[in-house]
Design an enzyme around this catalytic site. Structure first.
Site, PDB file in Angstrom:
ATOM      1  N   PRO A 180       0.832  -1.197   0.000  1.00 36.63           N
ATOM      2  CG  PRO A 180      -0.666  -1.530   1.746  1.00 36.63           C
ATOM      3  CD  PRO A 180       0.635  -2.014   1.221  1.00 36.63           C
ATOM      4  CG  ASP A 213      12.105  -9.682  10.833  1.00 37.53           C
ATOM      5  OD1 ASP A 213      13.345  -9.682  10.970  1.00 37.53           O
ATOM      6  OD2 ASP A 213      11.425  -8.649  10.684  1.00 37.53           O
TER       7      ASP A 213
END
Lengths: 243, 243
Positions: B52, B117
């Protein structure tokens, strides 16, 4: 004066591929295949090696006889059925046409492949490698010359401390001990842990980190982590803990 | 004293992945995604980035605006249709569950994936990288500590000559010139060419190789290759050619 020759490509993506318990197919039984076998076993792969036994390299024979992670087939590559369940394929055979054929089969099946001596057919290259336990270094010159990669590798080897393997292992152990003292994922504590580890790793030399033993690590955590401080060096940490 | 902590894995396969004109999907628009975008563009990939626009990192915005190899979609990842034609996928989003979901979708499609991660979900890691033109170096510590990889990287950077990029490019150019003088694949000539290049690369320092220009290369080929010799250093090569 002529125009500088443009390199074949302008760069690769250097990555540490995870092969633990993945299935690697090696087609070929010569010296290059032997090197490939050692390097993928060093990454904890399971290996199937296909090559006629007549010309099997001594090193391969020894590994096949002693390492139960290697399955050996005394024959030539037969076809797509040899690629079933394969996560990565390596060819190292003299037959360029056969190597290209295997490459095409692998590619349609989305199996990453390296064909020795046929760079355009390769999804990846090996470059020049250094391994010291958990520390691994790859030098790639993007096809400008394997020898120059070796020379740069040698220069790097000369600058690595003899005990750099121990440095890396010790930092890993210290991190594990710290996570045990201050458990939990993320958040403020995670940040504090990371910050403290960074301070220790930057203030201490690679050689000092290599010299840490378990007792020293506990002292470092007592005098450092618990008091929210980082002793400047090993001597200071020991002095504080003996005060 | 406690037992040393066993590292998560005992090794990776360090490779130079070929991304030229391959399609890389990046899901995410933050700082990590920005770093990933730069690194895959440096390997000549085509990139589709999905994130986005509200939280798009400055660097990504700049690249999207100027680089026609990047296709940008101002939205969230939608589903399997976003993986069609993708050769490699990278996620760098805060939503761990969504990242794992994308990872599973990619894996069933044999698309190599790195999820920032979430180490257990990754087919590969990036490690700590050095890039000097065609020279690329990867330092991996197998999960023992990213900071220690950075420190070792810095030590390596300190030992690389400032003009090492030129050394690598020049060796590539000299090889290309030699292949032009003595064309043909394999055989005795190929071996002689390789042997001569090795001699030049080993007898000359990285710094001497970096200082070669086109004229010097031609002289080196005249006085060296043509006479089946290798001048010991640059000065000797020049002296011979001016005699």
């Amino acid at each position: 004066m002529t125009t500088p020759t443009k390199p074949v490509t302008s760069g690769s993506l250097l990555i540490a591929w995870q092969l633990r318990d993945k299935n690697v197919l090696i087609v070929g039984g010569g010296e290059v295949a032997a090197g490939r076998l050692e390097i993928v076993l060093g990454a904890d792969a399971r290996v199937t090696l296909i090559a006629p036994s007549e010309d099997l390299h001594k090193t391969i024979r020894e590994i096949v006889d002693t390492n139960d992670r290697v399955t050996y087939h005394d024959r030539l590559f037969e076809g797509p059925e040899d690629l079933v369940g394969v996560d990565m394929a390596l060819t190292a055979i003299d037959d360029v046409e056969e190597s290209r054929r295997i490459c095409e089969m692998a590619r349609t099946r989305h199996i990453p492949i390296n064909c020795a001596d046929i760079p355009p057919s390769c999804d990846f290259y090996f470059g020049s490698q250094i391994r010291r336990g958990p520390l691994q270094i790859l030098v790639s010159t993007d096809g400008n010359g394997p020898k120059i990669a070796h020379l740069i590798r040698r220069r790097i080897e000369n600058v690595l401390p003899d005990d750099v393997e121990q440095t890396v292992l010790n930092v890993g152990r210290l991190r594990a001990k710290l996570r045990k003292r201050a458990p939990g994922v993320g958040g403020m504590l995670g940040k504090r842990r990371m910050g403290w580890m960074i301070k220790v790793s930057t203030q201490w030399s690679l050689e000092e980190l290599a010299a840490l033993d378990d007792l020293m690590m506990e002292k470092l955590l007592d005098e450092g982590w618990e008091k929210n401080a980082v002793p400047n060096d090993q001597a200071q940490a020991l002095a504080a803990s003996n005060a």
